[in-house]
Scaffold this motif. Structure first.
Motif, short mmCIF file in Angstrom:
data_model
loop_
_atom_site.label_atom_id
_atom_site.label_comp_id
_atom_site.label_asym_id
_atom_site.label_seq_id
_atom_site.Cartn_x
_atom_site.Cartn_y
_atom_site.Cartn_z
N TRP A 252 -6.32 -1.47 -0.72
CA TRP A 252 -5.46 -2.62 -1.05
C TRP A 252 -5.06 -2.73 -2.51
CZ3 TRP A 252 -10.43 -3.32 1.06
CH2 TRP A 252 -11.42 -3.66 0.14
N GLU A 253 -5.78 -2.09 -3.41
CA GLU A 253 -5.44 -2.27 -4.83
C GLU A 253 -4.14 -1.56 -5.20
OE1 GLU A 253 -6.72 -4.10 -7.00
OE2 GLU A 253 -8.80 -4.46 -6.40
N PHE A 254 -3.36 -2.22 -6.05
CA PHE A 254 -2.13 -1.61 -6.57
C PHE A 254 -2.38 -1.06 -7.96
CE2 PHE A 254 -0.39 -4.49 -3.38
CZ PHE A 254 0.49 -3.64 -2.73
N GLU A 255 -3.05 0.05 -8.02
CA GLU A 255 -3.28 0.64 -9.32
C GLU A 255 -2.49 1.95 -9.45
OE1 GLU A 255 -7.24 0.70 -10.75
OE2 GLU A 255 -6.58 1.51 -12.67
N HIS A 256 -1.73 2.03 -10.53
CA HIS A 256 -0.88 3.20 -10.79
C HIS A 256 -1.30 3.79 -12.13
CE1 HIS A 256 2.02 1.67 -7.70
NE2 HIS A 256 1.41 0.53 -8.05
N ASP A 257 -1.37 5.13 -12.20
CA ASP A 257 -1.92 5.68 -13.44
C ASP A 257 -0.89 6.26 -14.40
OD1 ASP A 257 -1.36 7.94 -12.02
OD2 ASP A 257 -3.37 8.82 -12.16
N GLU A 258 0.40 6.18 -14.04
CA GLU A 258 1.44 6.52 -15.02
C GLU A 258 2.78 5.95 -14.56
OE1 GLU A 258 2.27 10.88 -15.32
OE2 GLU A 258 0.79 11.06 -13.72
N ILE A 259 3.76 5.97 -15.45
CA ILE A 259 5.10 5.51 -15.07
C ILE A 259 5.72 6.61 -14.23
CG2 ILE A 259 7.38 4.84 -15.91
CD1 ILE A 259 6.00 3.92 -18.52
N ALA A 260 6.07 6.28 -13.00
CA ALA A 260 6.54 7.32 -12.09
C ALA A 260 7.76 6.82 -11.31
CB ALA A 260 5.41 7.75 -11.16
N TRP A 261 8.09 7.51 -10.24
CA TRP A 261 9.31 7.20 -9.51
C TRP A 261 9.04 6.80 -8.06
CZ3 TRP A 261 9.11 11.97 -12.35
CH2 TRP A 261 9.89 11.98 -13.51
N ASN A 262 9.96 6.05 -7.50
CA ASN A 262 9.95 5.79 -6.06
C ASN A 262 11.02 6.70 -5.46
OD1 ASN A 262 9.91 4.83 -3.47
ND2 ASN A 262 11.05 2.96 -3.94
N TYR A 263 10.67 7.97 -5.31
CA TYR A 263 11.63 8.97 -4.85
C TYR A 263 11.24 9.53 -3.47
CZ TYR A 263 13.95 9.57 -9.48
OH TYR A 263 14.67 9.44 -10.64
N ARG A 264 10.29 8.90 -2.81
CA ARG A 264 9.81 9.44 -1.53
C ARG A 264 10.91 9.39 -0.47
NH1 ARG A 264 6.31 12.99 0.03
NH2 ARG A 264 4.89 12.49 1.72
N MET A 265 11.00 10.44 0.35
CA MET A 265 11.93 10.39 1.48
C MET A 265 11.46 9.36 2.50
SD MET A 265 12.83 13.29 4.34
CE MET A 265 13.67 14.40 3.24
N PRO A 266 12.32 8.44 2.93
CA PRO A 266 11.91 7.49 3.96
C PRO A 266 11.63 8.19 5.31
CG PRO A 266 13.82 6.66 2.77
CD PRO A 266 13.63 8.09 2.35
N ASN A 267 10.69 7.64 6.04
CA ASN A 267 10.32 8.22 7.34
C ASN A 267 11.51 8.30 8.30
OD1 ASN A 267 8.16 9.27 8.93
ND2 ASN A 267 8.04 7.34 10.07
#
Ligand SMILES: Cc1ncc(COP(=O)(O)O)c(C=O)c1O
Length: 390
Positions: A252-267
């Motif tokens: 459940w935690e929203f932890e991100h370890d660097e500035i990144a992208w939301n580039y994932r292909m949608p299902n």
């Protein structure tokens, strides 16, 4: 004389694709019951976004097809190429060597990564980056510590990005050998070359990283989408992490370890892609058969010839094309006009990147072969099903 070449051009295309009441497009996707079935399955699952079972299935299938150890599905090829360059070490302010004869996305991906383009020429036999031009460019640079630097701009050369033009493999072995000599990584723009091989090895697996596009006009489409390929385990994991917001795995935690992208292909797109990949062996077979028909139809014609795969390679013939014996924009456009009037939606090559207004000031070497290719190539209707038209 030229009028007759235009009418012969139209007749020879017609001999292959036949007559239809509607205009015949350049490359039309085949969407049928299987696509609807998988998309409905995806909709029923409610997993329509960046999580869902079709995405890893698509990645696995791409690994099987290409032999790459890692395939990471992304929302389009342009962002895939941007990330592929970043993974190869490209940093803002760097310079990246690309062919001027390419689609705008190759240059834009460099710009989106904060880097600058350096354009090199193409070679006649592959239509892709010329190893001779590449070497000339690299030899004009100077070494500063571990970096190779363009003395004219003071920028570090971060990567070399050859592209497999219209699906025809570039001379990737020569390019990788030269790149190794100068210690610069190769990132392949394999957007157009799903199903194209050099010997037994799939394009997109020679460079440190690469990208294949699934745009609607490609041999396999996900609507919009692409994959990043690499054989490097660290980079493969990093590609997935960086394209999925660098979120650390936790219930459940929203932890991100660097500035990144939301580039994932949608299902949802991956569902469409899986149906297409199920059909891909047939698409590939049809495209090569279509190329054979065009080759036969244009055989022996004076003034132009059908473009065939480079020696030692197997091309997917993503876009079949003809080449004028003598480069001439006027004659090219005359032939294209005649074809369009006949309902055959042929296309020229992309305008050369160094002539696009955003890139007109960019560094470059001599680009005379690319200039000639631009003035002599015409892409023909290449939808796989056209293999069955006549
Ligand atoms: C050579 C080349 N590079 C990059 C791209 C970009 O891919 P996408 O359209 O999936 O962003 C394309 C095609 O669309 C292409 O043909």
């Amino acid at each position: 004389m030229t009028n007759s070449l235009a009418s012969v051009f139209v007749d020879r295309i017609r001999a292959v694709v036949g007559h239809q009441s509607e205009p015949i497009g350049l490359h039309v996707p085949e969407i049928g019951e299987l696509e609807k079935k998988y998309i409905n399955e995806c909709l029923d699952s409610t997993f329509v976004s960046s999580v869902g079972s079709f995405i890893p299935k698509l990645e696995e299938r791409m690994q099987e097809i290409t032999g790459a150890r890692h395939a990471v599905a992304v929302s389009n090829g342009t962002v895939g190429l941007q990330v592929a360059m970043f993974l190869a070490g490209g940093q803002p302010g760097d310079e990246v060597i690309i062919p001027t004869l390419s689609f705008i996305a190759t240059a834009n991906a460099v710009s989106h990564a904060g880097a600058h383009v350096f354009f090199v020429d193409s070679e006649e036999s592959t239509l892709g980056m010329s190893p001779v031009a590449l070497r000339a460019a690299l030899e004009s640079f100077v070494r500063k510590g571990s970096a190779l630097v363009n003395p004219a701009t003071g920028r570090r050369i971060a990567a070399i990005v050859p592209m497999h033009t219209l699906g025809h493999p570039v001379d990737i072995a020569a390019i990788v050998a030269i790149a190794n000599e100068f210690d610069v990584p190769v990132v392949e723009d394999a957007a157009e070359s799903l199903g194209s091989f050099v010997g037994e090895q799939h394009t997109g697996t020679f460079g440190l990283t690469s990208m294949i596009s699934f745009n609607g006009n490609k041999i396999v489409t996900t609507g919009g989408g692409g994959v990043i390929l690499t054989n490097d385990e660290v980079l493969g994991k990093r590609a997935k992490h960086l394209t999925t917001t660098a979120k650390l795995v936790h219930k459940w935690e929203f932890e991100h370890d660097e500035i990144a992208w939301n580039y994932r292909m949608p299902n949802l797109n991956a569902a469409l892609g899986m149906a297409q990949l199920d059909k891909y062996p047939r698409f590939l077979e049809q495209k090569r058969r279509l190329a054979g028909k065009y080759a036969e139809a244009f055989a022996g014609l004076e003034g132009l010839s059908f473009v065939v795969e480079p020696a030692g390679t197997t091309s997917n013939y993503w876009l079949c094309s003809v080449r004028l014996d003598e480069p001439s924009l006027a004659l090219r456009d005359e032939l294209m006009t005649a074809a369009h009037e006949a309902g055959l939606l042929v296309r020229p090559m992309w305008n050369l990147l160094h002539q696009q207004r955003m890139y007109s000031g960019a560094s470059r070497g001599d680009v005379s072969v690319a200039t000639d290719l631009h003035a002599s190539l015409i892409c023909l209707p290449s939808t796989p099903a056209l293999a069955e038209a006549v």
